[in-house]
Design a protein around this motif. Structure first.
Motif, PDB file in Angstrom:
ATOM      1  N   PHE A   3      28.143 -41.975-132.214  1.00  0.00           N
ATOM      2  CA  PHE A   3      28.236 -43.502-132.353  1.00  0.00           C
ATOM      3  C   PHE A   3      28.355 -44.299-131.075  1.00  0.00           C
ATOM      4  CE2 PHE A   3      32.442 -41.492-132.471  1.00  0.00           C
ATOM      5  CZ  PHE A   3      33.072 -41.996-131.535  1.00  0.00           C
ATOM      6  N   ASN A 370      39.142 -47.348-129.477  1.00  0.00           N
ATOM      7  CA  ASN A 370      37.811 -46.532-130.055  1.00  0.00           C
ATOM      8  C   ASN A 370      37.041 -46.174-128.691  1.00  0.00           C
ATOM      9  OD1 ASN A 370      35.655 -46.216-132.152  1.00  0.00           O
ATOM     10  ND2 ASN A 370      34.557 -47.468-130.713  1.00  0.00           N
ATOM     11  N   SER A 373      38.376 -42.991-127.452  1.00  0.00           N
ATOM     12  CA  SER A 373      38.009 -41.773-128.092  1.00  0.00           C
ATOM     13  C   SER A 373      36.568 -41.255-127.904  1.00  0.00           C
ATOM     14  CB  SER A 373      38.055 -42.196-129.557  1.00  0.00           C
ATOM     15  OG  SER A 373      37.590 -41.124-130.520  1.00  0.00           O
ATOM     16  N   VAL A 374      35.632 -42.395-127.730  1.00  0.00           N
ATOM     17  CA  VAL A 374      34.145 -42.078-127.563  1.00  0.00           C
ATOM     18  C   VAL A 374      34.190 -41.198-125.963  1.00  0.00           C
ATOM     19  CG1 VAL A 374      32.170 -43.028-126.585  1.00  0.00           C
ATOM     20  CG2 VAL A 374      33.405 -44.142-128.610  1.00  0.00           C
ATOM     21  N   SER A 404      34.412 -49.924-137.788  1.00  0.00           N
ATOM     22  CA  SER A 404      33.639 -48.884-137.000  1.00  0.00           C
ATOM     23  C   SER A 404      34.388 -47.773-136.754  1.00  0.00           C
ATOM     24  CB  SER A 404      33.356 -49.804-135.754  1.00  0.00           C
ATOM     25  OG  SER A 404      32.232 -50.624-136.171  1.00  0.00           O
ATOM     26  N   ASN A 408      33.777 -43.888-137.255  1.00  0.00           N
ATOM     27  CA  ASN A 408      34.092 -42.652-136.270  1.00  0.00           C
ATOM     28  C   ASN A 408      34.967 -41.824-136.410  1.00  0.00           C
ATOM     29  OD1 ASN A 408      32.118 -44.375-135.079  1.00  0.00           O
ATOM     30  ND2 ASN A 408      33.623 -45.234-133.465  1.00  0.00           N
ATOM     31  N   THR A 411      33.415 -39.404-139.024  1.00  0.00           N
ATOM     32  CA  THR A 411      32.359 -38.450-138.214  1.00  0.00           C
ATOM     33  C   THR A 411      32.882 -37.403-137.650  1.00  0.00           C
ATOM     34  OG1 THR A 411      30.969 -40.409-138.116  1.00  0.00           O
ATOM     35  CG2 THR A 411      30.470 -38.697-136.791  1.00  0.00           C
ATOM     36  N   LEU A 412      34.186 -37.721-136.771  1.00  0.00           N
ATOM     37  CA  LEU A 412      34.697 -36.588-136.006  1.00  0.00           C
ATOM     38  C   LEU A 412      35.276 -35.537-137.048  1.00  0.00           C
ATOM     39  CD1 LEU A 412      36.537 -38.800-133.411  1.00  0.00           C
ATOM     40  CD2 LEU A 412      34.744 -37.079-133.039  1.00  0.00           C
TER      41      LEU A 412
END
Length: 448
Positions: A3, A370, A373-374, A404, A408, A411-412
């Motif tokens: 993402f 966010n 986290s990325v 978003s 995310n 997805t994780l």
């Protein structure tokens, strides 16, 4: 990567004030618009008590036949039933007649499905409810504002097919019955558009939202051309349509209003250009915006730098970020820019430190968390990346319900273990306590 870090600052989250403009927004300068020549001819025909052809009229009607919540599917209803039953907002739905105040309350608590159902009830009072599309009707500023709210909410829940079908009769809001001049018996000599500028802009952006950005680009440039003509008239001391002179005070107020609206259209063109990967046009528009008097140059230069990052032009991005800093960019924005630049250079540890410092200065900014986290994920720390997002949601249950961020986290969960589906259901139950409707993309993530 799985993402993207958010780099576009030109979009903002819709607020209740976007849908309900403050008092005074119906002034002459706000309503002004230049009708097309064929529209003007219909005004003349109407004054002669003749009826125009039906194809020249806007004849909208509600098309959605069932309540929005029924479309969510039995699994989601079962999943959310328990949480919704204990939620205080249940008292908001009991025994109230359809009113605009009620509609405002539903939007404020995030009950978008119920709000859409409520707009159908309100539009039925105007003779524009279910089954009325294609029937002659009378518009008013109030009915058109409800249509704007309805279509905006349909977009919000990603019911794009219905939004497009119900928006189709409005076209580009250029038909004569959208203007005050079409109803001289009701509004006398009043001129201008009964539909708000926000509605006009939404209809222009709708094709882009629905996957047809080139159509939006054409409509946006048409709106921009009209605004340029209006600004030209104003600079010559005339009213927006060029029909008469106006006072210096009116001229100043109108120039300020329409310059701001012109900027909004230009921002939309930037976003539309990015969606079709026409980065040259997007960069050109941002440069023009930077050159405008009173422009927030530090914000625009930051956005320009982030756009350069999208294209892989790290050196120009760094130049823009430095200029933004010199123009007065606040420390939070500067730290985020520095973090994004570090990510582009694959320096995830430094990026995390920058975002962490920005978070200390602005702990309410969900997207900073966010980005933290990325950075952790790309540094190989998946558990820590999940912990950051879970903490953001639990500590900020209202602001943390950001589409978003939720996507995310889902997805994780999928990447961490096969038990991700149970964690996602638990997340959905938590969301339902603070937001009446789960975003459609979340549901697709669960069942796609």
């Amino acid at each position: 990567m799985f993402f993207e870090v958010s780099v576009n600052l030109l979009n903002k989250k819709p607020s209740i004030t976007d849908i309900y403009p403050p008092n005074g927004d119906s002034d002459r300068n706000s309503d002004a618009w230049l009708p097309m020549e064929k529209t003007k001819r219909v005004f003349f025909v109407t004054k002669l008590s003749n009826t125009p052809d039906l194809e020249m009229l806007t004849m909208p009607g509600v098309l959605l036949e069932e309540d929005i919540e029924d479309e969510m599917g039995e699994p989601i209803i079962v999943c959310c039933k328990e949480a919704k039953a204990g939620c205080k907002r249940g008292s908001l739905t009991a025994g109230l007649s359809p009113t605009e105040r009620r509609l405002r309350e539903l939007i404020q608590v995030g009950a978008y499905g119920a709000a859409i159902n409520h707009t159908a009830a309100l539009l039925a009072l105007y003779g524009q409810g279910r089954g009325k599309q294609g029937h002659r009707t009378t518009h008013s500023p109030q009915s058109l504002q409800i249509w704007y709210i309805r279509i905006a909410l349909l977009v919000k829940i990603k019911s794009f097919a219905v939004a497009q079908a119900e928006a189709q009769p409005f076209s580009q809001l250029e038909k004569p019955d959208i203007f005050y001049q079409y109803y001289p018996e009701l509004y006398g000599n009043r001129t201008g558009s009964m539909a708000s500028f926000n509605f006009r802009l939404l209809l222009a952006e709708l094709p882009m939202i629905c996957g047809k950005p080139k159509d939006s680009l054409r409509k946006l440039f048409c709106i921009w051309a009209t605004i340029k003509r209006m600004l030209k008239n104003l600079k010559q001391g005339l009213c927006e349509d060029g029909s008469s002179s106006i006072s210096d005070t009116d001229k100043t107020n109108s120039l300020k209003l329409w310059t701001i609206r012109e900027s909004k259209v230009m921002y939309s063109i930037v976003n539309c250009s990015c969606s079709i990967k026409d980065y040259a046009l997007a960069i050109e528009m941002l440069v023009h915006l930077c050159e405008r008097d009173g422009a927030p140059k530090h914000v625009l230069l930051s956005a320009l730098g982030r756009l350069h990052l999208q294209t892989g032009n790290i050196s120009d991005a760094e130049v823009c970020f430095n200029e933004s800093s010199h123009c007065g960019s606040n420390s939070v924005r500067g730290l985020v820019d520095k973090g994004l630049l570090a990510i582009a250079q694959n320096n995830y540890e430094e990026a995390y430190v920058c975002f962490q410092q920005a978070n200390c200065l602005d702990p309410s900014n969900i997207m900073i968390l966010n980005n933290m986290s990325v950075s952790l994920f790309h540094a190989g720390q998946t558990k820590e990346a999940i912990a950051v997002l879970e903490s953001a949601i639990s500590s900020k249950p209202v602001g943390g319900v950001h589409e978003s961020l939720i996507l995310n986290l889902c997805t994780l969960y999928d990447m961490q273990s096969s038990r991700g589906i149970m964690k996602k259901f638990a997340l959905l139950r938590q969301m339902s306590k603070y937001s009446a409707d789960a975003p459609t993309t979340i549901l697709e993530k669960l069942y796609g």
